[in-house]
Design a protein around this motif. Sequence first.
Motif, mmCIF file in Angstrom:
data_model
loop_
_atom_site.group_PDB
_atom_site.id
_atom_site.type_symbol
_atom_site.label_atom_id
_atom_site.label_comp_id
_atom_site.label_asym_id
_atom_site.label_seq_id
_atom_site.Cartn_x
_atom_site.Cartn_y
_atom_site.Cartn_z
ATOM 1 N N CYS A 56 0.853 -1.181 0.000
ATOM 2 C CA CYS A 56 0.000 0.000 0.000
ATOM 3 C C CYS A 56 0.895 1.238 0.000
ATOM 4 O O CYS A 56 1.773 1.371 0.841
ATOM 5 C CB CYS A 56 -0.905 0.012 1.232
ATOM 6 N N SER A 106 2.099 0.084 4.254
ATOM 7 C CA SER A 106 1.791 -1.259 4.754
ATOM 8 C C SER A 106 2.117 -2.306 3.683
ATOM 9 O O SER A 106 2.000 -2.050 2.485
ATOM 10 C CB SER A 106 0.318 -1.372 5.128
ATOM 11 N N CYS A 130 -0.038 4.327 0.440
ATOM 12 C CA CYS A 130 -0.470 5.454 1.283
ATOM 13 C C CYS A 130 0.435 5.654 2.494
ATOM 14 O O CYS A 130 0.930 6.738 2.738
ATOM 15 C CB CYS A 130 -1.918 5.275 1.715
HETATM 16 S S1 FES Z 1 -4.107 3.095 4.001
HETATM 17 FE FE1 FES Z 1 -2.701 1.553 3.427
HETATM 18 S S2 FES Z 1 -1.003 1.950 4.687
HETATM 19 FE FE2 FES Z 1 -2.425 3.457 5.304
#
Ligand code: FES
Length: 144
Positions: free
Chosen positions: A106, A111, A108
């Motif tokens: 991910c 993760s 963002c």
């Molecule tokens: S939304 Fe995926 S690491 Fe924060």
Amino acid sequence: MGKVTSRRAVLTAAAGAAGSALAAGCGGNGDENGGVTEETGPAPSEPPGGRALVATSEIPVGGGKVFEGEKVVVTQPEEGTFKAFSAVCTHQGCTVAGVEGGTINCACHGSKFRVADASVAAGPARRPLPQRQITVESGSIRLH
Ligand code: FES
């Protein structure tokens, strides 16, 4: 050109007729739209075997592929073994960016989830990606 009547046009006409009849019946002072315009056609249903998503040959061994539209990620942890998980990150709901280095990643907040079972390899996410159901049939992966 020609005489083409769409389903919506037919329904609207029918609703209009019903509305007029009602209005006439109760003195023309009613609400013309009193719920009669609701469309109740059959919903498009999914084929019982799921729908074709991708050819197995497009999923790299040890890696995977993200399908943004379907919000699903398909992986092949070992040759011939296919898994599918939700592509919605369990941290804050971003769609995972891709699969690289043995993990579903991910972008963002960084993760990482393991391709084999979507368990967390790196936070901040704390929960694995939920599993999605697929079937593999004649070289094609179907999503349910
Ligand atoms: S939304 Fe995926 S690491 Fe924060």
